[in-house]
Every structure is written in C-alpha cells, then in structure tokens.
Design a protein around this motif. Structure first.
Motif, PDB file in Angstrom:
ATOM      1  N   PHE A  77     -39.644 -13.416   1.470  1.00 43.19           N
ATOM      2  CA  PHE A  77     -39.034 -13.934   2.692  1.00 43.19           C
ATOM      3  C   PHE A  77     -39.864 -13.535   3.901  1.00 43.19           C
ATOM      4  O   PHE A  77     -40.147 -12.357   4.095  1.00 43.19           O
ATOM      5  N   ARG A  78     -40.249 -14.536   4.708  1.00 43.60           N
ATOM      6  CA  ARG A  78     -40.992 -14.273   5.937  1.00 43.60           C
ATOM      7  C   ARG A  78     -40.005 -14.154   7.086  1.00 43.60           C
ATOM      8  O   ARG A  78     -39.111 -14.974   7.238  1.00 43.60           O
ATOM      9  N   LEU A  79     -40.196 -13.113   7.893  1.00 44.50           N
ATOM     10  CA  LEU A  79     -39.331 -12.903   9.045  1.00 44.50           C
ATOM     11  C   LEU A  79     -39.775 -13.757  10.221  1.00 44.50           C
ATOM     12  O   LEU A  79     -40.972 -13.866  10.482  1.00 44.50           O
ATOM     13  N   PRO A  80     -38.837 -14.323  10.965  1.00 41.75           N
ATOM     14  CA  PRO A  80     -39.211 -15.017  12.194  1.00 41.75           C
ATOM     15  C   PRO A  80     -39.809 -14.029  13.202  1.00 41.75           C
ATOM     16  O   PRO A  80     -39.439 -12.851  13.220  1.00 41.75           O
ATOM     17  N   LEU A  81     -40.713 -14.492  14.011  1.00 38.33           N
ATOM     18  CA  LEU A  81     -41.362 -13.667  15.026  1.00 38.33           C
ATOM     19  C   LEU A  81     -40.313 -13.002  15.919  1.00 38.33           C
ATOM     20  O   LEU A  81     -39.386 -13.650  16.395  1.00 38.33           O
ATOM     21  N   GLY A  82     -40.437 -11.701  16.092  1.00 37.96           N
ATOM     22  CA  GLY A  82     -39.531 -10.950  16.952  1.00 37.96           C
ATOM     23  C   GLY A  82     -38.264 -10.451  16.275  1.00 37.96           C
ATOM     24  O   GLY A  82     -37.433  -9.814  16.911  1.00 37.96           O
ATOM     25  N   CYS A  83     -38.111 -10.722  14.984  1.00 37.25           N
ATOM     26  CA  CYS A  83     -36.905 -10.290  14.269  1.00 37.25           C
ATOM     27  C   CYS A  83     -37.156  -9.022  13.468  1.00 37.25           C
ATOM     28  O   CYS A  83     -38.289  -8.668  13.168  1.00 37.25           O
ATOM     29  N   LYS A  84     -36.056  -8.372  13.108  1.00 39.66           N
ATOM     30  CA  LYS A  84     -36.084  -7.174  12.286  1.00 39.66           C
ATOM     31  C   LYS A  84     -35.254  -7.433  11.024  1.00 39.66           C
ATOM     32  O   LYS A  84     -34.268  -8.153  11.068  1.00 39.66           O
ATOM     33  N   ALA A  85     -35.665  -6.810   9.934  1.00 36.00           N
ATOM     34  CA  ALA A  85     -34.888  -6.840   8.695  1.00 36.00           C
ATOM     35  C   ALA A  85     -34.268  -5.460   8.515  1.00 36.00           C
ATOM     36  O   ALA A  85     -34.979  -4.454   8.557  1.00 36.00           O
ATOM     37  N   LYS A  86     -32.944  -5.432   8.350  1.00 30.94           N
ATOM     38  CA  LYS A  86     -32.211  -4.170   8.202  1.00 30.94           C
ATOM     39  C   LYS A  86     -31.463  -4.176   6.879  1.00 30.94           C
ATOM     40  O   LYS A  86     -30.774  -5.144   6.558  1.00 30.94           O
ATOM     41  N   LEU A  87     -31.577  -3.094   6.140  1.00 29.50           N
ATOM     42  CA  LEU A  87     -30.901  -2.968   4.848  1.00 29.50           C
ATOM     43  C   LEU A  87     -29.548  -2.305   5.044  1.00 29.50           C
ATOM     44  O   LEU A  87     -29.465  -1.171   5.506  1.00 29.50           O
ATOM     45  N   TRP A  88     -28.470  -3.015   4.698  1.00 32.98           N
ATOM     46  CA  TRP A  88     -27.113  -2.473   4.796  1.00 32.98           C
ATOM     47  C   TRP A  88     -26.666  -1.817   3.500  1.00 32.98           C
ATOM     48  O   TRP A  88     -25.977  -0.810   3.521  1.00 32.98           O
ATOM     49  N   SER A  89     -27.015  -2.430   2.349  1.00 37.06           N
ATOM     50  CA  SER A  89     -26.587  -1.839   1.078  1.00 37.06           C
ATOM     51  C   SER A  89     -27.383  -2.428  -0.079  1.00 37.06           C
ATOM     52  O   SER A  89     -28.023  -3.469   0.056  1.00 37.06           O
ATOM     53  N   TYR A  90     -27.326  -1.710  -1.199  1.00 36.01           N
ATOM     54  CA  TYR A  90     -27.911  -2.216  -2.443  1.00 36.01           C
ATOM     55  C   TYR A  90     -27.024  -1.796  -3.600  1.00 36.01           C
ATOM     56  O   TYR A  90     -26.319  -0.794  -3.539  1.00 36.01           O
ATOM     57  N   THR A  91     -27.051  -2.592  -4.676  1.00 38.07           N
ATOM     58  CA  THR A  91     -26.344  -2.289  -5.914  1.00 38.07           C
ATOM     59  C   THR A  91     -27.241  -2.692  -7.073  1.00 38.07           C
ATOM     60  O   THR A  91     -27.777  -3.797  -7.083  1.00 38.07           O
ATOM     61  N   LEU A  92     -27.411  -1.789  -8.013  1.00 37.75           N
ATOM     62  CA  LEU A  92     -28.137  -2.065  -9.247  1.00 37.75           C
ATOM     63  C   LEU A  92     -27.134  -1.930 -10.391  1.00 37.75           C
ATOM     64  O   LEU A  92     -26.336  -0.985 -10.401  1.00 37.75           O
ATOM     65  N   SER A  93     -27.168  -2.867 -11.339  1.00 42.09           N
ATOM     66  CA  SER A  93     -26.229  -2.794 -12.464  1.00 42.09           C
ATOM     67  C   SER A  93     -26.886  -3.323 -13.733  1.00 42.09           C
ATOM     68  O   SER A  93     -27.853  -4.076 -13.675  1.00 42.09           O
ATOM     69  N   ALA A 124     -33.272  -9.530 -20.142  1.00 43.45           N
ATOM     70  CA  ALA A 124     -32.667  -9.947 -18.877  1.00 43.45           C
ATOM     71  C   ALA A 124     -31.187  -9.557 -18.852  1.00 43.45           C
ATOM     72  O   ALA A 124     -30.313 -10.401 -18.995  1.00 43.45           O
ATOM     73  N   THR A 125     -30.912  -8.256 -18.707  1.00 35.88           N
ATOM     74  CA  THR A 125     -29.522  -7.788 -18.757  1.00 35.88           C
ATOM     75  C   THR A 125     -29.099  -7.026 -17.502  1.00 35.88           C
ATOM     76  O   THR A 125     -28.026  -6.453 -17.485  1.00 35.88           O
ATOM     77  N   SER A 126     -29.917  -7.016 -16.465  1.00 30.35           N
ATOM     78  CA  SER A 126     -29.605  -6.235 -15.264  1.00 30.35           C
ATOM     79  C   SER A 126     -29.602  -7.131 -14.034  1.00 30.35           C
ATOM     80  O   SER A 126     -30.128  -8.244 -14.047  1.00 30.35           O
ATOM     81  N   ARG A 127     -29.011  -6.610 -12.937  1.00 32.96           N
ATOM     82  CA  ARG A 127     -28.904  -7.368 -11.684  1.00 32.96           C
ATOM     83  C   ARG A 127     -29.120  -6.445 -10.501  1.00 32.96           C
ATOM     84  O   ARG A 127     -28.873  -5.250 -10.573  1.00 32.96           O
TER      85      ARG A 127
END
Length: 127
Positions: A34-50, A113-116
């Motif tokens: 994913f390419r970010l638009p100019l002047g934007c920030k990407a912020k991580l709120w949460s993650y889940t591995l299962s 392929a058993t994880s997400r």
C-alpha cells in the motif's frame, strides 16, 4: 482525512511470502503493498495473529522498492495473540515524498495455509 482500514489475510501454502491484505469495506481483491498519499501517516492501532505458529513482519519502503522491517510479531504455537495500542497509536510510516509504501510478510515452518493476520491501520493527514 482520516480512514481506518481493517486488513485481514490468510497465510498461503508456502513457507514465506507477502500477505494479500483485504478490507471488505474498501476492496475485496486485496493488495500486497500500500502506497501512502503524500503528507499522510500510517498508524497501527492493533494486530491479531491466529492459527498455527508463524511470524509476521511489518515492512516499510521509503522509495517504493526497497523494504525494511519495522515490527515483528510471533505466534509461537497454535492459538491466538492480539495487541491493541491504547490512546495514541504508533506511527510506523510518514509520507514525505509520495513514494512511501508498507506491506506485511510472513514466515512459517510448514507450507500450510492455516493461519491469519488482522490489522487495524489508520491512514491520516492529521497529527
């Protein structure tokens, strides 16, 4: 502008690869980066591995070509792990030139392929 993306993706039948992330609210086909638009920030709120044991790596690129790892999460045995960042989320990428991108890769010992993975990422031009 402020958008919350809820990415999900399964591992594939390979020992390593790049997740094809989807968000049913915005797109179904998915994308591997994913390419970010100019002047934007990407912020991580949460993650889940299962699922079964695997490692996920969040990688960023400043030029759209070369990636470097900025976060690593390990699901060490069958099950689920989850982390939510309360309050102010972590900014993991800031687009200053318009070429900045991010992706999530995986590694696992067995080619099954058993994880997400599930991620909540905010794309914003606000501080």
């Amino acid at each position: 502008m402020r958008e919350i993306l809820r990415f999900t993706a399964p591992t594939t039948a390979a020992t390593s690869g790049t997740f094809t992330l989807t968000d049913p609210n915005y797109f179904y086909a998915g994308a591997t980066a994913f390419r970010l638009p100019l002047g934007c920030k990407a912020k991580l709120w949460s993650y889940t591995l299962s699922g079964t044991a695997f490692t996920a790596m969040l990688e960023v690129s400043k030029n759209g070509t070369d990636y470097e790892e900025v976060s690593r999460w390990d699901l060490q045995s069958n099950g689920i792990i989850s982390e939510t960042y309360e309050g102010r989320p972590e900014v993991f990428l800031d687009s200053r030139g318009g070429d900045e991108m991010f992706r999530v890769t995986f590694a696992q010992s067995d080619a099954i392929a058993t994880s997400r993975i599930a991620l909540v990422v905010e794309i914003s031009d606000e501080e």
